[in-house]
Write a protein that holds these residues in place. Structure first.
Motif, PDB file in Angstrom:
ATOM      1  N   SER A   1     -48.644 -19.905   1.757  1.00 36.39           N
ATOM      2  CA  SER A   1     -48.321 -18.886   0.737  1.00 36.39           C
ATOM      3  C   SER A   1     -48.482 -17.475   1.308  1.00 36.39           C
ATOM      4  O   SER A   1     -47.728 -16.557   0.961  1.00 36.39           O
ATOM      5  N   GLN A   2     -49.473 -17.305   2.203  1.00 41.25           N
ATOM      6  CA  GLN A   2     -49.679 -15.985   2.826  1.00 41.25           C
ATOM      7  C   GLN A   2     -48.544 -15.659   3.805  1.00 41.25           C
ATOM      8  O   GLN A   2     -48.143 -14.502   3.925  1.00 41.25           O
ATOM      9  N   ARG A   3     -48.020 -16.692   4.480  1.00 42.93           N
ATOM     10  CA  ARG A   3     -46.863 -16.463   5.366  1.00 42.93           C
ATOM     11  C   ARG A   3     -45.641 -16.042   4.541  1.00 42.93           C
ATOM     12  O   ARG A   3     -44.883 -15.165   4.939  1.00 42.93           O
ATOM     13  N   SER A   4     -45.468 -16.706   3.380  1.00 36.87           N
ATOM     14  CA  SER A   4     -44.355 -16.316   2.487  1.00 36.87           C
ATOM     15  C   SER A   4     -44.520 -14.867   2.051  1.00 36.87           C
ATOM     16  O   SER A   4     -43.550 -14.109   2.021  1.00 36.87           O
ATOM     17  N   LEU A   5     -45.749 -14.483   1.716  1.00 27.11           N
ATOM     18  CA  LEU A   5     -46.019 -13.111   1.277  1.00 27.11           C
ATOM     19  C   LEU A   5     -45.681 -12.107   2.387  1.00 27.11           C
ATOM     20  O   LEU A   5     -45.104 -11.043   2.118  1.00 27.11           O
ATOM     21  N   ALA A   6     -46.021 -12.450   3.629  1.00 22.05           N
ATOM     22  CA  ALA A   6     -45.710 -11.556   4.755  1.00 22.05           C
ATOM     23  C   ALA A   6     -44.199 -11.352   4.866  1.00 22.05           C
ATOM     24  O   ALA A   6     -43.721 -10.235   5.110  1.00 22.05           O
ATOM     25  N   GLU A   7     -43.435 -12.435   4.657  1.00 24.23           N
ATOM     26  CA  GLU A   7     -41.968 -12.328   4.696  1.00 24.23           C
ATOM     27  C   GLU A   7     -41.458 -11.463   3.543  1.00 24.23           C
ATOM     28  O   GLU A   7     -40.549 -10.645   3.720  1.00 24.23           O
ATOM     29  N   ILE A   8     -42.057 -11.658   2.360  1.00 21.48           N
ATOM     30  CA  ILE A   8     -41.648 -10.876   1.172  1.00 21.48           C
ATOM     31  C   ILE A   8     -41.888  -9.380   1.426  1.00 21.48           C
ATOM     32  O   ILE A   8     -41.030  -8.543   1.147  1.00 21.48           O
ATOM     33  N   THR A   9     -43.054  -9.055   1.982  1.00 25.72           N
ATOM     34  CA  THR A   9     -43.397  -7.654   2.288  1.00 25.72           C
ATOM     35  C   THR A   9     -42.363  -7.061   3.235  1.00 25.72           C
ATOM     36  O   THR A   9     -41.893  -5.932   3.054  1.00 25.72           O
ATOM     37  N   GLU A  10     -42.010  -7.834   4.255  1.00 27.00           N
ATOM     38  CA  GLU A  10     -41.039  -7.396   5.259  1.00 27.00           C
ATOM     39  C   GLU A  10     -39.660  -7.199   4.627  1.00 27.00           C
ATOM     40  O   GLU A  10     -38.969  -6.221   4.913  1.00 27.00           O
ATOM     41  N   LEU A  11     -39.259  -8.132   3.741  1.00 26.80           N
ATOM     42  CA  LEU A  11     -37.954  -8.026   3.072  1.00 26.80           C
ATOM     43  C   LEU A  11     -37.880  -6.790   2.182  1.00 26.80           C
ATOM     44  O   LEU A  11     -36.865  -6.091   2.163  1.00 26.80           O
ATOM     45  N   ILE A  12     -38.975  -6.518   1.445  1.00 28.92           N
ATOM     46  CA  ILE A  12     -38.988  -5.344   0.551  1.00 28.92           C
ATOM     47  C   ILE A  12     -38.872  -4.070   1.385  1.00 28.92           C
ATOM     48  O   ILE A  12     -38.073  -3.177   1.089  1.00 28.92           O
ATOM     49  N   HIS A  13     -39.652  -4.007   2.469  1.00 26.67           N
ATOM     50  CA  HIS A  13     -39.603  -2.831   3.347  1.00 26.67           C
ATOM     51  C   HIS A  13     -38.194  -2.644   3.912  1.00 26.67           C
ATOM     52  O   HIS A  13     -37.654  -1.530   3.931  1.00 26.67           O
ATOM     53  N   THR A  14     -37.579  -3.749   4.362  1.00 32.27           N
ATOM     54  CA  THR A  14     -36.232  -3.693   4.939  1.00 32.27           C
ATOM     55  C   THR A  14     -35.213  -3.250   3.886  1.00 32.27           C
ATOM     56  O   THR A  14     -34.334  -2.433   4.171  1.00 32.27           O
ATOM     57  N   ALA A  15     -35.342  -3.781   2.654  1.00 28.70           N
ATOM     58  CA  ALA A  15     -34.418  -3.410   1.571  1.00 28.70           C
ATOM     59  C   ALA A  15     -34.453  -1.906   1.328  1.00 28.70           C
ATOM     60  O   ALA A  15     -33.407  -1.260   1.175  1.00 28.70           O
ATOM     61  N   PHE A  16     -35.658  -1.336   1.325  1.00 28.58           N
ATOM     62  CA  PHE A  16     -35.772   0.109   1.088  1.00 28.58           C
ATOM     63  C   PHE A  16     -35.285   0.926   2.285  1.00 28.58           C
ATOM     64  O   PHE A  16     -34.736   2.011   2.111  1.00 28.58           O
ATOM     65  N   LEU A  17     -35.465   0.387   3.502  1.00 31.30           N
ATOM     66  CA  LEU A  17     -34.892   1.050   4.690  1.00 31.30           C
ATOM     67  C   LEU A  17     -33.379   1.134   4.562  1.00 31.30           C
ATOM     68  O   LEU A  17     -32.764   2.152   4.869  1.00 31.30           O
ATOM     69  N   VAL A  18     -32.765   0.024   4.114  1.00 30.84           N
ATOM     70  CA  VAL A  18     -31.313  -0.029   3.957  1.00 30.84           C
ATOM     71  C   VAL A  18     -30.879   0.946   2.858  1.00 30.84           C
ATOM     72  O   VAL A  18     -29.931   1.708   3.019  1.00 30.84           O
ATOM     73  N   HIS A  19     -31.613   0.955   1.738  1.00 30.62           N
ATOM     74  CA  HIS A  19     -31.270   1.868   0.635  1.00 30.62           C
ATOM     75  C   HIS A  19     -31.421   3.336   1.041  1.00 30.62           C
ATOM     76  O   HIS A  19     -30.700   4.189   0.529  1.00 30.62           O
ATOM     77  N   ARG A  20     -32.357   3.607   1.957  1.00 32.77           N
ATOM     78  CA  ARG A  20     -32.540   4.994   2.404  1.00 32.77           C
ATOM     79  C   ARG A  20     -31.328   5.491   3.188  1.00 32.77           C
ATOM     80  O   ARG A  20     -31.136   6.687   3.349  1.00 32.77           O
ATOM     81  N   GLY A  21     -30.524   4.537   3.696  1.00 31.00           N
ATOM     82  CA  GLY A  21     -29.355   4.914   4.486  1.00 31.00           C
ATOM     83  C   GLY A  21     -28.134   5.217   3.636  1.00 31.00           C
ATOM     84  O   GLY A  21     -27.006   4.990   4.062  1.00 31.00           O
ATOM     85  N   ILE A  22     -28.336   5.723   2.416  1.00 28.87           N
ATOM     86  CA  ILE A  22     -27.192   6.112   1.575  1.00 28.87           C
ATOM     87  C   ILE A  22     -26.982   7.606   1.775  1.00 28.87           C
ATOM     88  O   ILE A  22     -27.925   8.388   1.642  1.00 28.87           O
ATOM     89  N   VAL A  23     -25.765   7.997   2.143  1.00 33.23           N
ATOM     90  CA  VAL A  23     -25.529   9.414   2.463  1.00 33.23           C
ATOM     91  C   VAL A  23     -25.001  10.154   1.238  1.00 33.23           C
ATOM     92  O   VAL A  23     -24.372   9.562   0.359  1.00 33.23           O
ATOM     93  N   ASN A  24     -25.286  11.442   1.206  1.00 35.93           N
ATOM     94  CA  ASN A  24     -24.786  12.302   0.141  1.00 35.93           C
ATOM     95  C   ASN A  24     -23.345  12.693   0.498  1.00 35.93           C
ATOM     96  O   ASN A  24     -23.117  13.482   1.409  1.00 35.93           O
ATOM     97  N   ILE A  25     -22.398  12.106  -0.216  1.00 33.84           N
ATOM     98  CA  ILE A  25     -20.971  12.320   0.097  1.00 33.84           C
ATOM     99  C   ILE A  25     -20.622  13.814   0.031  1.00 33.84           C
ATOM    100  O   ILE A  25     -19.822  14.317   0.813  1.00 33.84           O
ATOM    101  N   GLY A  26     -21.272  14.543  -0.885  1.00 40.36           N
ATOM    102  CA  GLY A  26     -20.988  15.978  -1.056  1.00 40.36           C
ATOM    103  C   GLY A  26     -21.347  16.823   0.155  1.00 40.36           C
ATOM    104  O   GLY A  26     -20.819  17.921   0.338  1.00 40.36           O
ATOM    105  N   GLU A  27     -22.277  16.312   0.998  1.00 41.80           N
ATOM    106  CA  GLU A  27     -22.725  17.118   2.148  1.00 41.80           C
ATOM    107  C   GLU A  27     -22.067  16.686   3.461  1.00 41.80           C
ATOM    108  O   GLU A  27     -22.459  17.131   4.528  1.00 41.80           O
ATOM    109  N   LEU A  28     -21.068  15.787   3.398  1.00 49.60           N
ATOM    110  CA  LEU A  28     -20.476  15.251   4.625  1.00 49.60           C
ATOM    111  C   LEU A  28     -19.639  16.279   5.370  1.00 49.60           C
ATOM    112  O   LEU A  28     -18.980  17.121   4.763  1.00 49.60           O
TER     113      LEU A  28
END
Length: 352
Positions: free
Chosen positions: A96-123
């Motif tokens: 269960s702790q190994r699953s939790l480590a994967e979940i933590t990593e997935l959440i972090h990765t999801a937010f890294l991906v979401h941070r890569g959204i660019v402001n179209i107005g400033e392109l």
């Protein structure tokens, strides 16, 4: 060096953590997303850099959170409270702790991906065609959401209400922290915003520390460890990740060959501390030449001014202070290889 600390720690927990997100990354849905992301090659969409990071950056700190969750799980050892599920242990860590480590990593990765959204107005035209950048944003939103949905499904399968509460609140903290970050990234704000170090700490806790701190606590809850051990795991996760953020904020100021003067943020710890020591009026006077031009030579002058002031030395002191608090939390765990590896991670963060 950092990569050596990580590879030694990975041996202790049983497998390289770079495999952790792999199960999800190799799924049919995500390989389909990867095919779509190839259409962005030739543009400057940040999603490309994030995707490259998954492939090339496994030696760096992308997988650090999952690794720390596994190490602290092993350092705490089996709980005396619940002996019935010890057969689920692999190299001293519950499944269960190994699953939790994967979940933590997935959440972090999801937010890294979401941070890569660019402001179209400033392109600018050099970033790539508008339709490609809009497509990149759609892919960043969809693939981030996909990773987050996977994490939430796995979280529910742990069947522990307190762990679900803890990790859900960490996702809420991340959203709030990124909201603050984005409201600061507006050019006008980031030059004149009066942010003190205490506000900086609150915001960094939300966007960088809460996920790891709460995941470390959740790993202890899964093994039914006492409230005191849960709190010590939380404190380690919190202070180690604060130390990690300070360490990365300091890099543009302490690296010998820092030719990339644009690399530092005006909301980084050395700049915030420099502003506090200097006083509001003197700071605005110092950054006024930046506002019309933001040219490299003015940035370099500001970087030199921050280096010459007390901001850098104070940020190093603060980094070591958080490192010491993380080490103090480890004292509550019995001596072991895993505890030593957690201490070595802190030493790597606080060495300048």
């Amino acid at each position: 060096p950092w990569s050596q600390v990580v590879s030694e720690a990975e041996k202790i927990v049983g497998y390289p953590t770079s495999f952790m997100s792999l199960r999800c990354l190799l799924s049919d849905e995500l390989s389909n997303i990867a095919m779509q992301v190839r259409k962005l090659v030739g543009t400057k969409h940040p999603l490309l850099d994030t995707a490259r990071g998954f492939v090339y950056d496994s030696r760096n700190n992308l997988q650090m959170r999952g690794l720390v969750v596994l190490l602290i799980s092993k350092a705490a050892g089996p709980s005396t409270a619940e002996l019935s599920f010890q057969h689920n242990m692999v190299s001293g860590i519950y499944s269960s702790q190994r699953s939790l480590a994967e979940i933590t990593e997935l959440i972090h990765t999801a937010f890294l991906v979401h941070r890569g959204i660019v402001n179209i107005g400033e392109l600018k035209s050099c970033n790539g065609p508008l339709k490609d950048m809009q497509f990149g944003n759609k892919m960043a939103i969809l693939s981030g959401d996909f990773l987050l949905a996977n994490a939430c499904t796995s979280l529910a399968q742990l069947q522990n209400t307190k762990v679900v509460e803890l990790i859900s609140s960490a996702i809420g903290d991340l959203v709030q922290g990124i909201y603050y970050e984005n409201s600061k990234s507006c050019e006008e704000n980031c030059l004149t915003d009066d942010i003190g170090i205490s506000t900086w700490k609150e915001q960094v806790f939300l966007s960088h520390s809460a996920l790891l701190a709460k995941s470390c606590q959740a790993a202890m809850e899964l093994a039914k460890h006492s409230a005191e051990i849960q709190d010590m795991a939380f404190q380690y996760g919190k202070h180690m990740s604060m130390s990690h953020k300070l360490h990365s904020d300091l890099q543009p100021f302490v690296k010998e060959s820092s030719s990339d003067t644009m690399a530092f943020s005006l909301n980084s710890a050395p700049a915030v501390l420099h502003q506090e020591f200097l006083g509001r009026e003197a700071w605005i006077k110092q950054i006024r030449p930046l506002k019309p031009t933001r040219c490299a030579c003015v940035f370099r002058q500001l970087q030199e001014a921050i280096k010459a002031g007390k901001g850098v030395t104070s940020a190093i002191e603060l980094c070591r202070c958080h490192g010491n608090r993380a080490l103090a939390a480890l004292e509550r765990f019995p001596p072991s290889e895993a505890r030593a590896a957690l201490a070595n991670i802190v030493y790597a963060m606080t060495r300048f």
